[in-house]
Write an enzyme that holds these catalytic residues in place. Structure first.
Site, short mmCIF file in Angstrom:
data_model
loop_
_atom_site.label_atom_id
_atom_site.label_comp_id
_atom_site.label_asym_id
_atom_site.label_seq_id
_atom_site.Cartn_x
_atom_site.Cartn_y
_atom_site.Cartn_z
N GLY A 178 -8.49 -66.05 -5.60
CA GLY A 178 -7.98 -64.74 -5.98
C GLY A 178 -6.57 -64.51 -5.46
CB ILE A 232 -13.87 -68.77 2.21
CG1 ILE A 232 -12.43 -68.80 2.71
CG2 ILE A 232 -14.47 -70.16 2.06
CD1 ILE A 232 -12.29 -69.27 4.13
CB ALA A 233 -14.06 -71.35 -2.64
CG ASP A 234 -15.68 -67.30 -5.38
OD1 ASP A 234 -15.72 -67.48 -6.60
OD2 ASP A 234 -16.55 -67.76 -4.60
CD GLN A 235 -12.93 -62.47 -0.39
OE1 GLN A 235 -12.08 -61.62 -0.22
NE2 GLN A 235 -14.06 -62.50 0.31
#
Length: 407
Positions: free
Chosen positions: A180, A174-177
């Site tokens: 993004g 979730i953090a990466d997305q």
């Protein structure tokens, strides 16, 4: 921008040229969203192995379905950016692009001779979007940072799970997305500004800040009142009633009865008119101290009915509620199908067999010029020759560079 090796499309971002230098999830998720709506995204991968995501959750073949999802609509070009020739070709691509996406540790582009100053020299209008664990400045700048660590530092992990157990994580990156999404927002803002002044900008997205930005009033409540939020399981603290309730068949229903009028309808439905009529429970401030009592009243009712009957009754009373879906439930749901969120694509399911597999559709929906999945994540280096040939690289030169491991 000048003509170059990028291609057009009829989506909302048709004509936008993006060079993606990142791997894993963060920058690729940003590139995917831009590509879904018509941007031409050229993804640079290492000649050997490519993006490591190709082998995450790998079940068959040499490329995971996770990679296929995260890199759909992109073109894959292999370049070794540690070589002079690889860097030179990369700069040739940057000359013709609008956006450069990267998610390496701070300083990596600079060590490769591809830092912001170099990019500005070859293309003053390029928007450089940089995603990293801790950002491009500050005392933690040089620390390695992945999404799970960012969830912890951003405050999310401390609120996820039950109070008598260790903090848990959300089951996706979730953090990466989130980062993004912020990367795309930042890129589009910078492009909008470029329309006025003609200059590119650098967008600095930190994973932990992306998480922290979603933590609502966590810090203000503590700083002003000393309120310390703790893990609360399936409930949403301070919002009552809103929880997950077990039904007679062992399934669970998520019920959000926290609107004042909705709360009253819910209490009448569960047979607790006394709670519906109690003036002390007329608003959320009064309900919050009695959350356990209200959860008990709702849970006692849901325990008497199968989940499907619970949800039917709640729908009839205009109370927001829903089931907890598995992948099989999502596949079978008619609403997903009606809105075009199930796309079928032919992919390898074993080393020797291909089959049509369901992939998620494009979000958000547009009335005009909608996004589309034109192709799934490409094979490693699938578009190297066509992209570099458009730069003027000859067939003989391509063969030479490939033999030397540059491509």
């Amino acid at each position: 921008m000048s003509e170059g090796p990028f291609i057009g499309d009829d989506g909302a971002l048709s004509g936008l040229r993006v060079l993606e230098l990142g791997n894993f999830i963060a920058a690729p998720s940003a590139g995917r969203l831009l590509a879904d709506f018509g941007a031409d995204v050229v993804k640079i991968e290492r000649p050997v192995g490519g993006d490591e995501l190709r082998r995450w959750r790998l079940h068959a073949g040499d490329t995971s379905l996770l990679f296929r999802v995260m890199n759909r609509n992109k073109r894959s070009v292999t370049l070794d950016l540690r070589t002079d020739e690889g860097r030179s070709l990369c700069l040739d691509l940057i000359r013709t692009c609008d956006v450069v996406l990267e998610n390496f540790r701070p300083g990596t582009l600079e060590r490769w001779g591809l830092g912001p100053e170099v990019i500005r020299r070859v293309n003053a209008g390029a928007v450089l979007v940089r995603i990293s664990g801790y950002g491009q400045s500050g005392p933690y700048r040089d620390r390695p940072g992945f999404g799970g660590v960012a969830e912890a530092l951003g405050g999310l992990r401390n609120l996820t799970g039950f109070p008598d157990r260790a903090p848990t994580r959300v089951g996706i990156s979730i953090a990466d997305q989130i980062a993004g999404l912020y990367a795309v927002i930042g890129a589009l803002m910078a492009l909008h500004r470029r329309e006025r002044d003609g200059h590119g900008d650098t967008v600095d997205v930190a994973l932990h800040e992306s998480v922290y930005s979603l933590m609502e009033s966590l810090v203000p409540d503590f700083d002003a009142y000393g309120v310390v939020r703790e893990r609360a399981g399936s409930a949403l603290p301070g919002v009552v009633p809103s929880n997950t309730y077990r039904c007679a068949d062992g399934k669970y229903a998520v019920i959000s009865g926290n609107g004042d009028a909705i709360y009253r309808r819910l209490m009448v439905l569960v047979g607790r008119r006394d709670l519906a009529d109690d003036p002390a429970l007329a608003d959320n401030a009064g309900r919050e101290p009695r959350a356990a009592e209200l959860d008990e009243a709702i849970g006692s009712w849901t325990a008497t009915l199968p989940c499907a009957d619970v949800l039917t009754a709640l729908e009839g009373a205009s109370v927001p509620a829903g089931p907890i879906y598995t992948a099989a439930d999502i596949l079978g749901d008619p609403h997903y199908r009606a809105r075009g969120m199930h796309e079928r694509h032919l992919v390898a399911v074993t080393a020797d067999e291909k089959a049509e597999v369901t992939f998620p559709g494009v979000v958000p929906r547009f009335e005009n010029r909608p996004g589309a999945t034109r192709w799934l994540g490409p094979e490693l280096g699938e578009h190297t020759d066509e992209v570099l040939a458009a730069l003027g690289v000859s067939t003989a030169r391509l063969a030479e560079l490939r033999a030397r491991g540059v491509l």
